[in-house]
Write a protein that holds these residues in place. Structure first.
Motif, PDB file in Angstrom:
ATOM      1  N   PRO A  74       0.841  -1.203   0.000  1.00  0.00           N
ATOM      2  CA  PRO A  74       0.000   0.000   0.000  1.00  0.00           C
ATOM      3  C   PRO A  74       0.872   1.246   0.000  1.00  0.00           C
ATOM      4  CG  PRO A  74       0.141  -0.881   2.208  1.00  0.00           C
ATOM      5  CD  PRO A  74       0.811  -1.888   1.294  1.00  0.00           C
ATOM      6  N   ARG A  75       0.343   2.331  -0.567  1.00  0.00           N
ATOM      7  CA  ARG A  75       1.103   3.577  -0.641  1.00  0.00           C
ATOM      8  C   ARG A  75       0.299   4.775  -0.149  1.00  0.00           C
ATOM      9  NH1 ARG A  75       2.564   4.373  -6.327  1.00  0.00           N
ATOM     10  NH2 ARG A  75       0.992   2.826  -6.844  1.00  0.00           N
ATOM     11  N   PHE A  76      -0.779   4.539   0.565  1.00  0.00           N
ATOM     12  CA  PHE A  76      -1.574   5.648   1.080  1.00  0.00           C
ATOM     13  C   PHE A  76      -0.724   6.442   2.075  1.00  0.00           C
ATOM     14  CE2 PHE A  76      -4.446   2.335  -0.347  1.00  0.00           C
ATOM     15  CZ  PHE A  76      -5.269   3.048  -1.213  1.00  0.00           C
ATOM     16  N   ALA A  77      -0.615   7.752   1.841  1.00  0.00           N
ATOM     17  CA  ALA A  77       0.358   8.560   2.582  1.00  0.00           C
ATOM     18  C   ALA A  77       0.051   8.644   4.074  1.00  0.00           C
ATOM     19  CB  ALA A  77       0.433   9.960   1.967  1.00  0.00           C
ATOM     20  N   VAL A  78      -1.230   8.664   4.433  1.00  0.00           N
ATOM     21  CA  VAL A  78      -1.580   8.813   5.851  1.00  0.00           C
ATOM     22  C   VAL A  78      -0.998   7.674   6.681  1.00  0.00           C
ATOM     23  CG1 VAL A  78      -3.543   8.635   7.465  1.00  0.00           C
ATOM     24  CG2 VAL A  78      -3.628  10.256   5.555  1.00  0.00           C
ATOM     25  N   GLN A  79      -1.090   6.450   6.182  1.00  0.00           N
ATOM     26  CA  GLN A  79      -0.591   5.298   6.922  1.00  0.00           C
ATOM     27  C   GLN A  79       0.927   5.129   6.754  1.00  0.00           C
ATOM     28  OE1 GLN A  79      -3.406   5.125   4.993  1.00  0.00           O
ATOM     29  NE2 GLN A  79      -4.786   5.160   6.754  1.00  0.00           N
ATOM     30  N   SER A  80       1.479   5.791   5.750  1.00  0.00           N
ATOM     31  CA  SER A  80       2.887   5.564   5.412  1.00  0.00           C
ATOM     32  C   SER A  80       3.826   6.527   6.125  1.00  0.00           C
ATOM     33  CB  SER A  80       3.041   5.703   3.894  1.00  0.00           C
ATOM     34  OG  SER A  80       4.340   5.400   3.487  1.00  0.00           O
TER      35      SER A  80
ATOM     36  N   ALA B  82       0.743  12.860  -1.746  1.00  0.00           N
ATOM     37  CA  ALA B  82      -0.202  11.743  -1.658  1.00  0.00           C
ATOM     38  C   ALA B  82      -0.300  10.971  -2.964  1.00  0.00           C
ATOM     39  CB  ALA B  82      -1.577  12.255  -1.248  1.00  0.00           C
ATOM     40  N   GLY B  83       0.077  11.600  -4.061  1.00  0.00           N
ATOM     41  CA  GLY B  83       0.141  10.856  -5.312  1.00  0.00           C
ATOM     42  C   GLY B  83      -1.006  11.070  -6.271  1.00  0.00           C
ATOM     43  N   SER B  84      -1.932  11.964  -5.951  1.00  0.00           N
ATOM     44  CA  SER B  84      -3.048  12.200  -6.863  1.00  0.00           C
ATOM     45  C   SER B  84      -3.714  13.529  -6.540  1.00  0.00           C
ATOM     46  CB  SER B  84      -4.088  11.086  -6.728  1.00  0.00           C
ATOM     47  OG  SER B  84      -5.342  11.506  -7.236  1.00  0.00           O
ATOM     48  N   PRO B  85      -4.152  14.282  -7.560  1.00  0.00           N
ATOM     49  CA  PRO B  85      -4.847  15.547  -7.301  1.00  0.00           C
ATOM     50  C   PRO B  85      -6.340  15.375  -7.029  1.00  0.00           C
ATOM     51  CG  PRO B  85      -4.579  15.239  -9.656  1.00  0.00           C
ATOM     52  CD  PRO B  85      -3.912  14.058  -8.990  1.00  0.00           C
TER      53      PRO B  85
ATOM     54  N   ALA C 181      -8.150   8.085  -1.161  1.00  0.00           N
ATOM     55  CA  ALA C 181      -9.122   7.370  -0.319  1.00  0.00           C
ATOM     56  C   ALA C 181      -8.350   6.878   0.907  1.00  0.00           C
ATOM     57  CB  ALA C 181      -9.734   6.209  -1.099  1.00  0.00           C
ATOM     58  N   PHE C 182      -8.085   7.783   1.819  1.00  0.00           N
ATOM     59  CA  PHE C 182      -7.010   7.616   2.801  1.00  0.00           C
ATOM     60  C   PHE C 182      -7.339   6.678   3.955  1.00  0.00           C
ATOM     61  CE2 PHE C 182      -9.396  11.264   4.356  1.00  0.00           C
ATOM     62  CZ  PHE C 182      -9.475  11.024   5.726  1.00  0.00           C
ATOM     63  N   ALA C 183      -8.612   6.320   4.116  1.00  0.00           N
ATOM     64  CA  ALA C 183      -8.959   5.405   5.206  1.00  0.00           C
ATOM     65  C   ALA C 183     -10.249   4.685   4.854  1.00  0.00           C
ATOM     66  CB  ALA C 183      -9.131   6.170   6.517  1.00  0.00           C
ATOM     67  N   LEU C 184     -10.427   3.523   5.443  1.00  0.00           N
ATOM     68  CA  LEU C 184     -11.695   2.814   5.301  1.00  0.00           C
ATOM     69  C   LEU C 184     -12.609   3.237   6.445  1.00  0.00           C
ATOM     70  CD1 LEU C 184     -10.692  -0.803   4.268  1.00  0.00           C
ATOM     71  CD2 LEU C 184     -11.061   1.232   2.870  1.00  0.00           C
ATOM     72  N   ALA C 185     -13.889   3.322   6.153  1.00  0.00           N
ATOM     73  CA  ALA C 185     -14.833   3.740   7.197  1.00  0.00           C
ATOM     74  C   ALA C 185     -15.924   2.704   7.426  1.00  0.00           C
ATOM     75  CB  ALA C 185     -15.448   5.082   6.827  1.00  0.00           C
ATOM     76  N   GLY C 186     -16.286   1.965   6.402  1.00  0.00           N
ATOM     77  CA  GLY C 186     -17.354   0.987   6.585  1.00  0.00           C
ATOM     78  C   GLY C 186     -17.297  -0.107   5.542  1.00  0.00           C
ATOM     79  N   ILE C 187     -17.858  -1.253   5.886  1.00  0.00           N
ATOM     80  CA  ILE C 187     -18.020  -2.344   4.913  1.00  0.00           C
ATOM     81  C   ILE C 187     -19.511  -2.600   4.789  1.00  0.00           C
ATOM     82  CG2 ILE C 187     -17.606  -4.787   4.441  1.00  0.00           C
ATOM     83  CD1 ILE C 187     -14.966  -4.533   5.950  1.00  0.00           C
TER      84      ILE C 187
ATOM     85  N   ALA D   2       5.393  11.054  -4.717  1.00  0.00           N
ATOM     86  CA  ALA D   2       4.683  10.411  -3.617  1.00  0.00           C
ATOM     87  C   ALA D   2       5.469   9.138  -3.306  1.00  0.00           C
ATOM     88  CB  ALA D   2       3.258  10.064  -4.042  1.00  0.00           C
ATOM     89  N   THR D   3       5.354   8.502  -2.235  1.00  0.00           N
ATOM     90  CA  THR D   3       4.606   8.671  -1.024  1.00  0.00           C
ATOM     91  C   THR D   3       5.605   8.859   0.102  1.00  0.00           C
ATOM     92  OG1 THR D   3       2.894   7.139  -1.819  1.00  0.00           O
ATOM     93  CG2 THR D   3       3.040   7.474   0.554  1.00  0.00           C
ATOM     94  N   PRO D   4       5.482   9.865   0.952  1.00  0.00           N
ATOM     95  CA  PRO D   4       6.442   9.963   2.061  1.00  0.00           C
ATOM     96  C   PRO D   4       6.359   8.723   2.943  1.00  0.00           C
ATOM     97  CG  PRO D   4       4.533  11.358   2.448  1.00  0.00           C
ATOM     98  CD  PRO D   4       4.407  10.846   1.040  1.00  0.00           C
ATOM     99  N   ARG D   5       7.473   8.379   3.574  1.00  0.00           N
ATOM    100  CA  ARG D   5       7.543   7.088   4.259  1.00  0.00           C
ATOM    101  C   ARG D   5       8.330   7.224   5.542  1.00  0.00           C
ATOM    102  NH1 ARG D   5       8.018   2.109   5.766  1.00  0.00           N
ATOM    103  NH2 ARG D   5       8.347   0.410   4.294  1.00  0.00           N
ATOM    104  N   THR D   6       7.692   6.908   6.663  1.00  0.00           N
ATOM    105  CA  THR D   6       8.410   6.824   7.925  1.00  0.00           C
ATOM    106  C   THR D   6       9.038   5.441   8.009  1.00  0.00           C
ATOM    107  OG1 THR D   6       6.849   8.351   8.948  1.00  0.00           O
ATOM    108  CG2 THR D   6       8.222   7.031  10.428  1.00  0.00           C
ATOM    109  N   VAL D   7      10.334   5.398   8.087  1.00  0.00           N
ATOM    110  CA  VAL D   7      11.068   4.130   8.086  1.00  0.00           C
ATOM    111  C   VAL D   7      11.370   3.766   9.540  1.00  0.00           C
ATOM    112  CG1 VAL D   7      13.020   2.888   7.114  1.00  0.00           C
ATOM    113  CG2 VAL D   7      12.048   4.827   5.881  1.00  0.00           C
ATOM    114  N   THR D   8      10.984   2.565   9.923  1.00  0.00           N
ATOM    115  CA  THR D   8      11.023   2.191  11.340  1.00  0.00           C
ATOM    116  C   THR D   8      11.922   0.987  11.605  1.00  0.00           C
ATOM    117  OG1 THR D   8       9.248   0.561  11.229  1.00  0.00           O
ATOM    118  CG2 THR D   8       8.585   2.881  11.434  1.00  0.00           C
TER     119      THR D   8
END
Lengths: 348, 348, 348
Positions: free
Chosen positions: A40-46, A189-192, A267-273, B21-27
């Protein structure tokens, strides 16, 4: 008998609450493995820095890592003797989870329905993941087809729960921190493309493919402490109808989500299934592709920072998705392996 | 179009700056995976206690882990449609990077040269990795052969950058902390040989071999968030000239560096990349061996704690290196897959 | 000669102390990988919250992760030219080890015995793992069959050490913190069975099986910085009697321990190794099963919180253990690959 043979259909009681072993502290080590297994490459988690600028205290764990850890705990009690994982509904990711938090799981039996052949039955559970303080972080329903110990064994009255077809936007992301969409750096984040750039009915081919190896799905499934033997025992598998190890369905969900970055990077996070179905099994050596359809674009009541996309992501094996292989009537294209309807968050 | 098809040769502009993209915290989780994937045993990166005694605040990340993370970010923008990664030059590891730091990458287009058949072109970029505060931690040039969208498409004037054949010792390790060579415990490090024990012209067979599995290189390449599809999609690969997945060239560099411990155990950090070439592709099932030649032994201006070895490490596949398989004239021994000329630091 | 060819039998001196490279800071990243590679579910090592309630400062590392890291360091000096790892004895896990601690290893040569054919000899070592402050955390004896450089080479007098057949309960767990068995949550731990529920002579089939892939054992063995080439070099292995890579024996021990959760979920830590033997080699593609016999149930002098189970765990390949495949006289069932006699701790 000190070993656990797993529950059979007759062993479940409607309304019963099952506390699952084993509590698990999820760390940055697990996050690194999650990245290594799915890409995965979503910036928030990365990135702690990116997440921090956006309004999180630090980078949260991938929501699906939380899902798999919570799910894994339910397996020894719910699905060790399952034949198939039939579906998901009413899934809600209740708050971000951070490295260092400890997760445990509890399931409630909310429905029981014996199959007409009396060999099996469907067990419906609502499973909830809790943090160490007892706060819920994730809840979802799933139903599984479980073997009966004895086809003639008596069972209670049939109860099929009434499950919602979709989580309402008002029920999404109840504890998401206040975020700063103006500080969300789309370049990093990789996308506008933000929430307003998507429209219901839009379809996106995620283009890339990912081939799965036996070692990869085993490493992942053990990381989640999911013990279902069908994923691990090639010797026993030679006696099954597939003749080989089955890949954990959640592995496909994570691959599809990671592939969806190409087209849904914000789509930086999942909220529901809302609904989910493993349409066909995946085996090592197969290559997974995915496409998504935007089912709805929703505001979240009281929030001006983020909104939600209702997405349907379809994963296939060994067939790229440029032609959007889908369900026609009740029949799926034979390449389809996953049909997942969920809510993801996007900055406005 | 919300998915990223990658840039073609015509899409690059000379002088253009591309934020990736994507910034990365390396741990520490990434560090553990790096150890598990390559097996390095250099004491400085392996032990906080050893690194601390030597003068580092704690064990830094392996320099090649930093390199791969910085490199991985450039792939979606630079080399998604690349046919080959042609070379590296002017690489400088500007400071040690520690677990918990966040890395991002920026590339500048420094050269463009259409191929004579007009089907492809060479793109030269200088890529730099930055920390969260905007400080540069690594910079290097590479050039890649990229497909044109349209052979007839117009291109700008040819500009081939003038790249140095070697990084000067005065430009190495500008921000390395002051180290204590007298506290460098050679027994714990695994070898008594320090800078003065090596001489230009010396050749070392690193003896050991490492066989590579599909799962391993995929796990590594995803860890680096490198998205080049040639590494992951076995289904699509059946239509390519190799018929199978290609292993990320950086995987070979890391294997060769880890193998080089046997003979270069005190080459505790990388400082520069003078030149590098992936001579031939590596595939799963192949076994990698390596040998090194000492090209120079250099003092670092103003430093009495450490010096630098200029090394040329050659990696092969399926052929041990006791006979030092090499380039004869312009032709490489068919077993050679990597030819890397770099600077490593050693205690004096 | 700067590369290390490994020691031959003639190179060992009785009483010699060997300090091994490379010190290693073991982190939460290593713990995550350990979980991913073996799938252990023991709650104490899995959850900081669970461990904390029970009396630990936080979740300790899996004892076998500590064992493998300590063991791995001894390989370049002790067993690089070993033909077989013959046995273990007098193993004591001296204290829990926590993420962030740095381990190093020292071995003493305690016995030497040339083989009658003079081609090889048995080397007996006592290896001890130390923390950064020089405190011992683990000690064990092992003996390995090592090649001679020259069959005619002179050797010293034969010395076979007198090793105890079992660690005495009074010598177990000398630095275990005071624990609170009343706070040990059996539901979360996954089993209601405590020390008093087990009886000598009891046998437990651990039911589950785990198939091993090449990538998995290589990733594990590199994580432990174990450099024995037989595990990594498929090209060279084609010239050996097995024709393929051998899996590190410790990989089997960890798999058997993880499988033993099903039946021994509350055996929360290892305390001693009485005896151990790798009966036959394991190869990729094989499936490992295990069963255990309770050899004794022991109180620990002065402790009312926990006691010890003496267990003999037998692992097999490609044969489930419902029939308890075992040794008959001196001959093992051909499916058996491991016979390990050890002490595990359980809450009272």
């Amino acid at each position: 008998m000190k070993t656990d043979p797993g529950r059979y259909f007759e062993d479940f009681r409607l309304g019963e609450t099952i506390r699952h072993a084993t509590p698990r502290t999820v760390t940055g080590g697990d996050a690194a493995l999650y990245t290594a297994l799915y890409g995965p490459r979503f910036a928030v988690q990365s990135s702690d820095a990116f997440a921090g600028a956006f309004g999180y205290p630090r980078a949260p764990l991938d929501d699906l890592l939380v899902f798999h850890v919570v799910f894994g705990k339910t397996v020894p009690d719910v699905s060790l003797n399952a034949i198939a994982n039939l579906g998901y509904a009413e899934g809600r990711f209740l708050r971000p989870v951070y490295p260092g938090e400890t997760l445990s799981s509890v399931s409630e039996v909310i429905g029981l329905k014996e199959s007409s052949n009396r060999q099996t039955g469907v067990v419906y559970v609502r499973s909830t993941g809790y943090d160490a303080a007892g706060g819920a972080v994730l809840t979802y329903c799933r139903w599984v087809l479980v073997r009966k110990r004895d086809p003639a064994g008596p069972v209670g009255p049939e109860v099929v729960p009434s499950l919602s077809g979709a989580v309402a936007p008002a029920d999404l992301a109840p504890a998401l921190p206040a975020l700063a969409p103006e500080a969300y750096d789309a370049g990093l984040a990789g996308s506008p493309h933000r929430l307003g750039d998507y429209a219901a009915g839009e379809r996106i081919d995620h283009v890339d493919g990912m081939t799965v190896e036996e070692a990869e799905h085993q490493i992942a499934t053990r990381l989640f402490q999911n013990t279902a033997k069908v994923h691990f025992d090639a010797h026993a598998a030679t006696q099954t109808r597939f003749g080989r190890r089955l890949i954990y369905g959640g592995h496909v969900i994570s691959l599809a989500r990671a592939l969806s970055f190409n087209g849904l990077a914000n789509a930086f996070a999942l909220a529901g299934i809302n609904a989910g179905r493993h349409v066909a099994p995946l085996f090592a050596g197969d290559t997974v592709y995915a496409w998504s359809e935007v089912k709805a674009v929703a505001e979240l009541p009281g929030r001006r920072d983020v909104g939600a996309l209702r997405l349907r992501t379809v994963a296939t094996k060994n067939q790229p998705c440029g032609a959007f292989p889908d369900k026609v009537g009740d029949a799926y294209d034979p390449a389809v392996i996953l049909d997942l309807d969920y809510w993801a968050l996007m900055p406005r």
